[in-house]
Structure formats: C-alpha cells, structure tokens
Design an enzyme around this catalytic site. Structure first.
Site, PDB file in Angstrom:
ATOM      1  N   SER A 103       0.870  -1.160   0.000  1.00 34.34           N
ATOM      2  CA  SER A 103       0.000   0.000   0.000  1.00 34.34           C
ATOM      3  C   SER A 103       0.909   1.212   0.000  1.00 34.34           C
ATOM      4  CB  SER A 103      -0.881   0.036   1.255  1.00 34.34           C
ATOM      5  OG  SER A 103      -1.686  -1.109   1.335  1.00 34.34           O
ATOM      6  N   CYS A 104       0.518   2.248  -0.722  1.00 29.91           N
ATOM      7  CA  CYS A 104       1.304   3.479  -0.744  1.00 29.91           C
ATOM      8  C   CYS A 104       0.333   4.641  -0.689  1.00 29.91           C
ATOM      9  CB  CYS A 104       2.163   3.550  -2.004  1.00 29.91           C
ATOM     10  SG  CYS A 104       3.285   4.966  -2.020  1.00 29.91           S
ATOM     11  N   VAL A 105       0.483   5.479   0.320  1.00 28.15           N
ATOM     12  CA  VAL A 105      -0.435   6.595   0.508  1.00 28.15           C
ATOM     13  C   VAL A 105       0.337   7.888   0.743  1.00 28.15           C
ATOM     14  CG1 VAL A 105      -2.269   5.128   1.441  1.00 28.15           C
ATOM     15  CG2 VAL A 105      -0.629   6.165   2.994  1.00 28.15           C
TER      16      VAL A 105
END
Length: 124
Positions: A103-105
């Site tokens: 996940s990349c936020v």
C-alpha cells in the site's frame, strides 16, 4: 510469545514502540524514516536519497531478525508528496525485488518532516 527485535544499525524508536516485533514466524517492523543511525540525523537530499536510507534501515532490522528483503510479504509506504511516487519507486524496486504486496499513501506530515516512511511485514 512475542520477541522484540532491536538493532543499533537502524534508528532507535523515537516513541513508546519497538523497532520490530517477531510473533511466531512473522516480523512486524515499525515504520522507518530516513534517519542515519550513525548520527541520528535525517539524511539530506531528495526523495531518492531519503528512500535509500529508509530501505537501508529496513534492511538492518530484517537482518537483526534473521531474515531479508526476499521474505517481505507486505509493505506500507507513506509519502509526503505523491508527486514523488515515481522517484520513490525507482529506489524501492532496487530493494524489494520480490515485489511484496504494498500500500502506498500520501500523508499530510511525517515525523521530523521527512519525505517518506516504510513499514514491513516479513516471514522469518
């Protein structure tokens, strides 16, 4: 029983938490930011320089637990600016060659106003 993993080759926790915890054969590593463990300072430079230091710190924690990047099954990446996504990925891809789930936020602010942070889950 859980085992706390700690190494002086990665930055020490800057709060009430562990660098990582081994639970059974799973390692849960706290988010790493681009602090040079030798001097405790945030590394100078752009997203690539900071991402490289973050990955080095992650690697030292994995090593201390008796595992490596090839055993990472999940990462969570935090960026201060999603405009850095491509440059971050260039560095990230050099370390996480097994392509774990991710996940990349983008977040408003990271500790010490760094540009990125990465946490991992790995098998040991």
């Amino acid at each position: 029983m859980n085992k706390v993993i700690s190494t002086d080759k990665a930055p020490g926790a800057i709060g009430p938490y562990s660098q990582a915890v081994l639970a059974g054969n799973l390692l849960y590593a706290s988010g790493q930011i681009p602090i040079n463990p030798a001097n405790g300072e945030v590394v100078d430079g752009d997203i690539k320089a900071q991402a490289d230091q973050v990955c080095k710190n992650v690697g030292e924690i994995l090593k201390a637990a008796g595992t490596g990047f090839e055993n990472v099954v999940k990462t969570t990446c935090f960026l201060a600016d999603m405009g850095d996504f491509a440059a971050f990925n260039e560095v990230y891809a050099g370390y996480f060659v097994s392509k774990p789930a991710r996940s990349c936020v983008a977040v408003k602010t990271l500790p010490k106003n760094v540009l990125c942070e990465v946490e991992v889950i790995a098998t040991v």
